[in-house]
Design an enzyme around this catalytic site. Structure first.
Site, short mmCIF file in Angstrom:
data_model
loop_
_atom_site.label_atom_id
_atom_site.label_comp_id
_atom_site.label_asym_id
_atom_site.label_seq_id
_atom_site.Cartn_x
_atom_site.Cartn_y
_atom_site.Cartn_z
CD GLU A 94 -2.72 -1.07 2.53
OE1 GLU A 94 -2.58 -0.14 3.35
OE2 GLU A 94 -3.55 -1.98 2.66
CB CYS A 107 1.97 7.30 3.79
SG CYS A 107 2.20 6.05 5.06
CB CYS A 114 4.99 -5.52 9.75
SG CYS A 114 6.07 -4.87 11.04
CB CYS A 118 1.58 -3.41 16.52
SG CYS A 118 3.34 -2.99 16.59
CB CYS A 121 -0.77 -2.61 13.23
SG CYS A 121 -0.05 -2.39 11.59
CD GLU A 184 10.48 -0.79 12.53
OE1 GLU A 184 9.37 -0.31 12.80
OE2 GLU A 184 11.54 -0.14 12.63
CB SER A 238 5.22 3.55 16.87
OG SER A 238 5.25 4.07 15.56
CG LEU A 239 6.21 5.66 23.78
CD1 LEU A 239 7.48 4.83 23.73
CD2 LEU A 239 6.50 7.05 24.36
CG HIS A 240 1.41 3.02 19.95
ND1 HIS A 240 0.94 4.13 19.28
CD2 HIS A 240 2.05 2.28 19.01
CE1 HIS A 240 1.27 4.05 18.00
NE2 HIS A 240 1.96 2.95 17.81
CB CYS A 357 -0.73 0.91 8.70
SG CYS A 357 0.62 -0.21 8.62
N1 SAH Z 1 6.49 0.05 11.56
C1 SAH Z 1 6.63 1.45 11.75
C2 SAH Z 1 6.10 2.27 10.60
C3 SAH Z 1 4.82 1.82 9.98
S1 SAH Z 1 3.38 1.92 11.03
C4 SAH Z 1 6.02 1.87 13.05
O1 SAH Z 1 5.35 1.06 13.68
O2 SAH Z 1 6.25 3.01 13.45
C5 SAH Z 1 3.10 3.68 11.03
C6 SAH Z 1 2.30 4.17 12.23
O3 SAH Z 1 0.93 3.74 12.13
C7 SAH Z 1 2.81 3.66 13.55
O4 SAH Z 1 2.87 4.70 14.50
C8 SAH Z 1 1.76 2.65 13.93
O5 SAH Z 1 1.75 2.39 15.29
C9 SAH Z 1 0.53 3.32 13.41
N2 SAH Z 1 -0.64 2.45 13.27
C10 SAH Z 1 -0.70 1.17 12.91
N3 SAH Z 1 -1.99 0.73 12.89
C11 SAH Z 1 -2.74 1.78 13.26
C12 SAH Z 1 -4.14 1.99 13.44
N4 SAH Z 1 -5.00 0.99 13.25
N5 SAH Z 1 -4.56 3.20 13.83
C13 SAH Z 1 -3.69 4.23 14.05
N6 SAH Z 1 -2.37 4.10 13.88
C14 SAH Z 1 -1.90 2.89 13.51
FE1 SF4 Z 2 4.70 -3.32 12.02
FE2 SF4 Z 2 4.46 -0.69 12.51
FE3 SF4 Z 2 2.27 -2.25 12.13
FE4 SF4 Z 2 3.71 -2.51 14.36
S1 SF4 Z 2 2.57 -0.70 13.72
S2 SF4 Z 2 2.94 -4.19 13.10
S3 SF4 Z 2 5.77 -2.18 13.60
S4 SF4 Z 2 3.84 -1.80 10.64
#
Ligand code: SAH
Ligand code: SF4
Length: 366
Positions: A94, A107, A114, A118, A121, A184, A238-240, A357
């Site tokens: 994508e 983006c 990946c 997470c 995601c 990632e 990406s802390l969360h 994503c």
């Molecule tokens: N792997 C890397 C970059 C790709 S994800 C990373 O995790 O940072 C890009 C961003 O989208 C990250 O901050 C991720 O946590 C966030 N993300 C993934 N799924 C999401 C969702 N369903 N809603 C909001 N943000 C999301």
């Molecule tokens: Fe991978 Fe980023 Fe999605 Fe986590 S948020 S699964 S690191 S793409």
């Protein structure tokens, strides 16, 4: 059939060597480079200042883009365009283009899937298929830039909509890249950086490094490596969650690289680069969005040269996680602000087109 290599895989030096082996003089590489990265050519046939034989050899042996459009979606407000691109081996990735008043941001993905898993995601749920090559990463940016310039990608899907014309003001330029699509980037470090070097090279695509942001799940060795790079890119982490118990539930790799290790790497990064780091925090209803969570986060980030992006979660089908309410998001932001941590609640873009994503790929594969 073995697929020929895309021209986008080559450095300028490699292209020069390849053309020299074909008997072409050195300046031909400059011409080809300009056609590909400045004029955004999709086909060697366009390269009218090259001899026909060379154009034919290029078309046969070094096709420009490895991408074809498997699907294209536009949000109702026409401000977000999302492509599902098919790669030569049939995998799909994508790419999302976001149009703002003064900026056009693409983006891009760095992996097919990946491995980080997470829980919120869509990409993480699908697992990792493979790394993208440098050319496959570069190609996504060129595709978005071409769309902005009113040009079209090749398309092979029956339901594809890309035959429609591009934007009304057809000469908009791409201004920003965020490496926040599937995958990632620090798990595919070398190819990602090879792509970013081409994209920032003034002779190639030539986008300023400060207009590029790389987002990581928080791999400390990648953060440290990036601090050593000459390119002045922006880092997002990406802390969360601000405690290890919760973060490990949401971001399983936290078990291996807990918050203290990530933060130590971030502090080293800031010390070395003097650059502000962005922390991403996806706000999830009743998971990580309470005032107590906001206070915990401000404690963790106190005194750091940083900014927090609060992103109400994009809901993923079949996932129990829901976005925080606007009220909770605003309250969270105010607690951070009152403690001196700059934070912005980000608008969610393209909800109607599965712009989060991995969501479009997941829908198309189901
Ligand atoms: N792997 C890397 C970059 C790709 S994800 C990373 O995790 O940072 C890009 C961003 O989208 C990250 O901050 C991720 O946590 C966030 N993300 C993934 N799924 C999401 C969702 N369903 N809603 C909001 N943000 C999301
Ligand atoms: Fe991978 Fe980023 Fe999605 Fe986590 S948020 S699964 S690191 S793409």
């Amino acid at each position: 059939m073995i697929q020929p290599t895309s021209l986008l895989e080559l450095t300028k030096t490699e292209l020069t060597a390849r053309l020299a082996a074909w008997g072409a003089p050195r300046y031909r590489a400059d011409q080809v480079w300009e056609w590909v990265y400045k004029k955004l050519a999709t086909d060697a046939a366009e390269m009218t200042n090259l001899p026909v034989a060379l154009r034919e050899q290029l078309a046969a042996e070094l096709p420009i883009t490895p991408l074809t459009v498997a699907a294209e979606r536009r949000s109702q407000d026409n401000q977000t365009i999302k492509w599902l691109f098919r790669l030569p081996d049939g995998q799909t990735i994508e790419t999302v283009l976001m149009l703002y008043d003064q900026r056009q941001t693409v983006c891009i993905s760095t992996q097919v899937g990946c491995a980080m898993g997470c829980v919120f995601c869509a990409t993480g749920q699908a697992g990792l298929a493979r790394n993208l090559s440098a050319g496959e990463i570069v190609a996504q940016v060129l595709a978005a830039a071409r769309w902005l310039a009113g040009r079209q990608e090749t398309a092979d899907a029956a339901h594809d909509q890309s035959a429609q014309p591009g934007p009304a003001s057809a000469n908009q330029r791409l201004t920003n890249i965020v490496v926040m699509g599937m995958g990632e980037p620090f798990a595919n470090y070398e190819r990602t950086w090879a792509a970013l070097r081409t994209l920032t090279d003034p002779q190639a695509f030539g986008l300023g490094a400060r207009h590029i942001t790389v987002s990581t799940v928080g791999l400390p060795q990648g953060i440290r490596k990036m601090a050593e790079e000459p390119l002045q890119l922006n880092l997002a982490v990406s802390l969360h969650a601000a405690n290890d118990t919760l973060r490990t539930q949401l971001v399983p790799i936290n078990h291996r690289y807990p918050i203290a290790e990530v933060m130590a790497a971030v502090r080293d990064y800031i010390g070395r680069t003097k650059r502000r780091v962005t922390f991403e925090y996806a706000l999830m209803h009743r998971i990580n969005d309470s005032p107590a969570h906001a206070r915990e986060l401000s404690g963790l980030l106190k005194g750091l040269l940083c900014h927090v992006n609060l992103i109400p979660l994009n809901p993923v089908a079949e996932s129990p996680y829901q976005p925080a309410t606007p009220e909770n998001a605003a309250a969270f932001q105010q607690i951070l602000a009152a403690r001196g941590i700059p934070a912005t609640v980000r608008l969610r873009r393209g909800l109607d087109i599965d712009a989060g994503c991995g969501q479009l790929r997941r829908r198309m594969n189901n």
